[in-house]
Design a protein around this motif. Structure first.
Motif, PDB file in Angstrom:
ATOM      1  N   ILE A  93     -38.704 -35.824  41.308  1.00 57.92           N
ATOM      2  CA  ILE A  93     -39.725 -36.824  40.489  1.00 57.92           C
ATOM      3  C   ILE A  93     -38.527 -37.892  39.838  1.00 57.92           C
ATOM      4  O   ILE A  93     -39.262 -39.251  39.780  1.00 57.92           O
ATOM      5  CB  ILE A  93     -40.343 -36.175  39.310  1.00 57.92           C
ATOM      6  N   LEU A  94     -37.431 -37.568  39.297  1.00 60.32           N
ATOM      7  CA  LEU A  94     -36.557 -38.466  38.716  1.00 60.32           C
ATOM      8  C   LEU A  94     -35.919 -39.477  39.854  1.00 60.32           C
ATOM      9  O   LEU A  94     -36.086 -40.725  39.611  1.00 60.32           O
ATOM     10  CB  LEU A  94     -35.280 -37.614  38.222  1.00 60.32           C
ATOM     11  N   ILE A  95     -35.972 -38.758  41.117  1.00 56.37           N
ATOM     12  CA  ILE A  95     -35.530 -39.701  42.345  1.00 56.37           C
ATOM     13  C   ILE A  95     -36.420 -40.855  42.652  1.00 56.37           C
ATOM     14  O   ILE A  95     -36.276 -41.812  42.789  1.00 56.37           O
ATOM     15  CB  ILE A  95     -34.868 -38.818  43.390  1.00 56.37           C
ATOM     16  N   SER A  96     -37.718 -40.269  42.558  1.00 51.39           N
ATOM     17  CA  SER A  96     -38.798 -41.005  42.977  1.00 51.39           C
ATOM     18  C   SER A  96     -39.005 -42.228  42.132  1.00 51.39           C
ATOM     19  O   SER A  96     -39.270 -43.441  42.428  1.00 51.39           O
ATOM     20  CB  SER A  96     -40.130 -40.313  43.147  1.00 51.39           C
ATOM     21  N   LYS A  97     -38.950 -41.808  40.861  1.00 49.66           N
ATOM     22  CA  LYS A  97     -39.257 -42.888  39.642  1.00 49.66           C
ATOM     23  C   LYS A  97     -37.936 -43.843  39.696  1.00 49.66           C
ATOM     24  O   LYS A  97     -38.342 -45.223  39.399  1.00 49.66           O
ATOM     25  CB  LYS A  97     -39.356 -42.290  38.383  1.00 49.66           C
ATOM     26  N   TRP A  98     -36.862 -43.307  40.033  1.00 51.38           N
ATOM     27  CA  TRP A  98     -35.660 -44.262  40.038  1.00 51.38           C
ATOM     28  C   TRP A  98     -35.845 -45.471  41.270  1.00 51.38           C
ATOM     29  O   TRP A  98     -35.478 -46.647  40.793  1.00 51.38           O
ATOM     30  CB  TRP A  98     -34.472 -43.530  40.248  1.00 51.38           C
ATOM     31  N   LEU A  99     -36.266 -44.820  42.430  1.00 55.56           N
ATOM     32  CA  LEU A  99     -36.281 -45.588  43.534  1.00 55.56           C
ATOM     33  C   LEU A  99     -37.355 -46.914  43.093  1.00 55.56           C
ATOM     34  O   LEU A  99     -37.385 -48.049  43.955  1.00 55.56           O
ATOM     35  CB  LEU A  99     -36.731 -44.746  44.732  1.00 55.56           C
ATOM     36  N   ASN A 100     -38.553 -46.397  42.273  1.00 55.18           N
ATOM     37  CA  ASN A 100     -39.457 -47.395  42.153  1.00 55.18           C
ATOM     38  C   ASN A 100     -39.291 -48.148  40.721  1.00 55.18           C
ATOM     39  O   ASN A 100     -40.088 -48.897  40.304  1.00 55.18           O
ATOM     40  CB  ASN A 100     -40.928 -46.840  41.981  1.00 55.18           C
ATOM     41  N   ASN A 101     -38.007 -48.020  40.539  1.00 59.71           N
ATOM     42  CA  ASN A 101     -37.520 -48.704  39.102  1.00 59.71           C
ATOM     43  C   ASN A 101     -38.520 -48.351  37.943  1.00 59.71           C
ATOM     44  O   ASN A 101     -38.939 -49.632  37.117  1.00 59.71           O
ATOM     45  CB  ASN A 101     -37.363 -50.397  39.296  1.00 59.71           C
ATOM     46  N   ASP A 102     -39.116 -47.193  37.912  1.00 58.24           N
ATOM     47  CA  ASP A 102     -39.920 -46.924  36.789  1.00 58.24           C
ATOM     48  C   ASP A 102     -39.400 -45.981  35.717  1.00 58.24           C
ATOM     49  O   ASP A 102     -40.272 -45.140  35.146  1.00 58.24           O
ATOM     50  CB  ASP A 102     -41.011 -46.321  37.590  1.00 58.24           C
ATOM     51  N   LEU A 103     -38.217 -45.862  35.680  1.00 59.98           N
ATOM     52  CA  LEU A 103     -37.664 -44.733  34.539  1.00 59.98           C
ATOM     53  C   LEU A 103     -37.399 -45.517  33.359  1.00 59.98           C
ATOM     54  O   LEU A 103     -37.138 -46.559  32.865  1.00 59.98           O
ATOM     55  CB  LEU A 103     -36.103 -44.365  35.041  1.00 59.98           C
ATOM     56  N   ASN A 104     -38.143 -44.691  32.291  1.00 59.71           N
ATOM     57  CA  ASN A 104     -37.741 -44.992  30.770  1.00 59.71           C
ATOM     58  C   ASN A 104     -36.212 -44.647  30.536  1.00 59.71           C
ATOM     59  O   ASN A 104     -35.522 -44.322  31.227  1.00 59.71           O
ATOM     60  CB  ASN A 104     -38.633 -44.431  29.970  1.00 59.71           C
ATOM     61  N   ASP A 105     -35.902 -45.051  29.313  1.00 63.05           N
ATOM     62  CA  ASP A 105     -34.542 -44.887  28.867  1.00 63.05           C
ATOM     63  C   ASP A 105     -34.020 -43.472  28.987  1.00 63.05           C
ATOM     64  O   ASP A 105     -32.944 -42.972  29.485  1.00 63.05           O
ATOM     65  CB  ASP A 105     -34.225 -45.363  27.366  1.00 63.05           C
ATOM     66  N   GLN A 106     -34.921 -42.696  28.366  1.00 59.27           N
ATOM     67  CA  GLN A 106     -34.710 -41.132  28.388  1.00 59.27           C
ATOM     68  C   GLN A 106     -34.496 -40.739  29.856  1.00 59.27           C
ATOM     69  O   GLN A 106     -33.600 -39.647  30.231  1.00 59.27           O
ATOM     70  CB  GLN A 106     -35.681 -40.395  27.639  1.00 59.27           C
ATOM     71  N   GLU A 107     -35.339 -40.958  30.683  1.00 57.87           N
ATOM     72  CA  GLU A 107     -35.358 -40.354  31.956  1.00 57.87           C
ATOM     73  C   GLU A 107     -34.082 -40.972  32.757  1.00 57.87           C
ATOM     74  O   GLU A 107     -33.602 -40.225  33.588  1.00 57.87           O
ATOM     75  CB  GLU A 107     -36.717 -40.631  32.745  1.00 57.87           C
ATOM     76  N   LEU A 108     -33.754 -42.138  32.568  1.00 59.48           N
ATOM     77  CA  LEU A 108     -32.617 -42.881  33.144  1.00 59.48           C
ATOM     78  C   LEU A 108     -31.219 -42.084  32.704  1.00 59.48           C
ATOM     79  O   LEU A 108     -30.438 -41.752  33.627  1.00 59.48           O
ATOM     80  CB  LEU A 108     -32.308 -44.186  32.759  1.00 59.48           C
ATOM     81  N   GLU A 109     -30.918 -41.572  31.696  1.00 58.61           N
ATOM     82  CA  GLU A 109     -29.995 -40.818  31.089  1.00 58.61           C
ATOM     83  C   GLU A 109     -30.005 -39.312  31.746  1.00 58.61           C
ATOM     84  O   GLU A 109     -29.132 -38.894  32.104  1.00 58.61           O
ATOM     85  CB  GLU A 109     -30.184 -40.361  29.652  1.00 58.61           C
ATOM     86  N   ALA A 110     -31.372 -38.820  32.091  1.00 58.39           N
ATOM     87  CA  ALA A 110     -31.453 -37.491  32.656  1.00 58.39           C
ATOM     88  C   ALA A 110     -30.973 -37.660  34.157  1.00 58.39           C
ATOM     89  O   ALA A 110     -30.266 -36.762  34.726  1.00 58.39           O
ATOM     90  CB  ALA A 110     -32.701 -37.020  32.521  1.00 58.39           C
ATOM     91  N   PHE A 111     -31.452 -38.927  34.691  1.00 58.66           N
ATOM     92  CA  PHE A 111     -31.030 -39.036  35.929  1.00 58.66           C
ATOM     93  C   PHE A 111     -29.603 -39.332  36.436  1.00 58.66           C
ATOM     94  O   PHE A 111     -28.988 -38.709  37.378  1.00 58.66           O
ATOM     95  CB  PHE A 111     -31.701 -40.282  36.496  1.00 58.66           C
TER      96      PHE A 111
END
Length: 298
Positions: free
Chosen positions: A5-23
Motif C-alpha cells: 500500500i505504501l508503494i502504491s501510494k508513493w507511485l501516485n504521489n499520495d503519501l502524507n508526511d507520516q506515510e512518507l517517513e514509513a516508506f
C-alpha cells in the motif's frame, strides 16, 4: 501500513508526511527510487503484466539450480519491478469517473479543453489515455457540454447516443427520461438506430418511451447552471424528482396526480421559497417533518 500500500501510494504521489517517513524505512527504499527513476522515461502501450511476470518467474526457476546466492535479492527486485509495472499500467489505463451528490454541481475540463458541467446526482466517465483517438464519455444524469473543435465527440447514455461536431448542448438522462437540447452548433441524437439532427434551439425529448414535441428553446444555456430548474408542460413527477436531487429531501404526495403537467421553476438556494414555487400554482399544501416534505391536496 502494509508495504504494498505504501508503494502504491508513493507511485501516485499520495503519501502524507507520516506515510512518507514509513516508506523511507523500507529496506529496499533505494531500489524502489532507482526503479521509479528508470520508469519515468518508459512508456507502455500494450503491456501484459501477467505475461511479463511469468517470464521473470520462469527465468528465476531455470537459473535457480545453477546459483542460489543471488536468488533472494533478485526475487525481491523482480517482485518490485512487477508491482511497479502493474501499477503504472493500471493507473494509466483506468477510466476517470466524476460524480456529484445531492445538491451538488461541478465543472470539469476534459483532455482536449472541452468542459462539462454536471448537475446534482450525476455521473460522468471517460478515458484520458485513449482520448485523442476516441473522444467519448458515458453519462448518467444531467450535464452541459462545451465541446472543443476536433474529431467526433460522443456522449453515451442508457437511452441514446449523442454525436457532436463542436457545439454546446445539454443532455439529461434519468429513469424513463431522455432529453437533449442544442444551444450552439449541430448535435446528432441516435435513438432506436435512427439519428435526429438538432440545430440551435431544437430539442429531443423522450418520456416513458414516447417522443415529446417541445417548443423551441430560447435560452442560450440551461437554467440549472444559474441554480434554477425550469419546466414546460412536464409531468409533476419530474418536478418532484428534480427537487429531491437539488435539496436532498424525500417528498411524499397525498391525493396528487403525479402525471399532471407543470410549467414553472424553482430556485436551488432557498428551500422555503422553492417549495412554494411548486405547490402554490397547483393549490397544494405542504408540511415538513425532518428530511421529508409532504405535499397534500385536500
Amino acid at each position: 501500513m502494509k508495504r504494498d500500500i505504501l508503494i502504491s501510494k508513493w507511485l501516485n504521489n499520495d503519501l502524507n508526511d507520516q506515510e512518507l517517513e514509513a516508506f523511507k524505512t523500507l529496506e529496499d527504499y533505494d531500489d524502489l527510487v532507482k526503479l521509479n527513476q528508470g520508469l519515468q522515461a518508459f512508456k507502455v502501450d500494450d503491456y501484459n503484466t501477467s505475461k511479463e511476470l511469468d517470464a521473470v518467474l520462469n527465468t528465476i526457476k531455470s537459473n535457480k539450480k545453477q546459483s542460489t546466492h543471488w536468488f533472494k535479492p533478485f526475487m525481491r527486485v523482480a517482485a518490485i519491478l512487477a508491482i511497479c509495472f502493474s501499477l503504472y499500467y493500471y493507473t494509466t489505463t483506468l477510466d476517470t469517473t466524476i460524480t456529484t451528490e445531492f445538491a451538488q454541481k461541478t465543472t470539469i475540463e476534459l483532455p482536449d479543453a472541452s468542459s462539462v458541467s454536471l448537475n446534482a446526482k450525476s455521473l460522468l466517465t471517460f478515458n484520458k489515455k485513449d482520448w485523442k483517438n476516441n473522444r467519448e464519455v458515458e453519462l448518467n444524469g444531467e450535464a452541459f457540454f462545451k465541446v472543443a473543435k476536433g474529431s467526433s465527440f460522443k456522449v453515451k447514455t442508457k437511452t441514446g447516443l449523442v454525436t457532436v461536431y463542436g457545439t454546446q448542448f445539454n443532455v439529461k438522462q434519468w429513469n424513463n427520461y431522455f432529453e437533449v437540447i442544442c444551444y450552439e452548433g449541430l448535435v446528432g441524437v441516435t435513438y432506436n438506430s435512427q439519428e435526429t439532427k438538432l440545430k440551435p434551439g431544437n430539442s429531443f425529448l423522450i418520456i416513458d418511451g414516447k417522443i415529446i414535441v417541445k417548443e423551441k428553446e430560447n435560452r442560450t444555456s440551461p437554467s440549472w447552471l444559474n441554480n434554477e430548474s425550469t419546466f414546460k408542460s412536464l409531468p409533476y413527477s419530474r418536478v418532484i424528482a428534480e427537487f429531491e436531487r437539488q435539496y436532498d429531501v424525500d417528498i411524499t404526495l397525498i391525493n396528487i396526480d403525479s402525471r399532471q403537467l407543470f410549467s414553472g421553476s424553482f430556485a436551488h438556494d432557498n428551500i422555503d421559497v422553492a417549495i412554494k414555487a411548486i405547490t402554490l400554482p397547483l393549490h397544494v399544501t405542504y408540511s415538513k417533518v425532518n428530511n421529508t416534505i409532504i405535499l397534500k391536496r385536500e
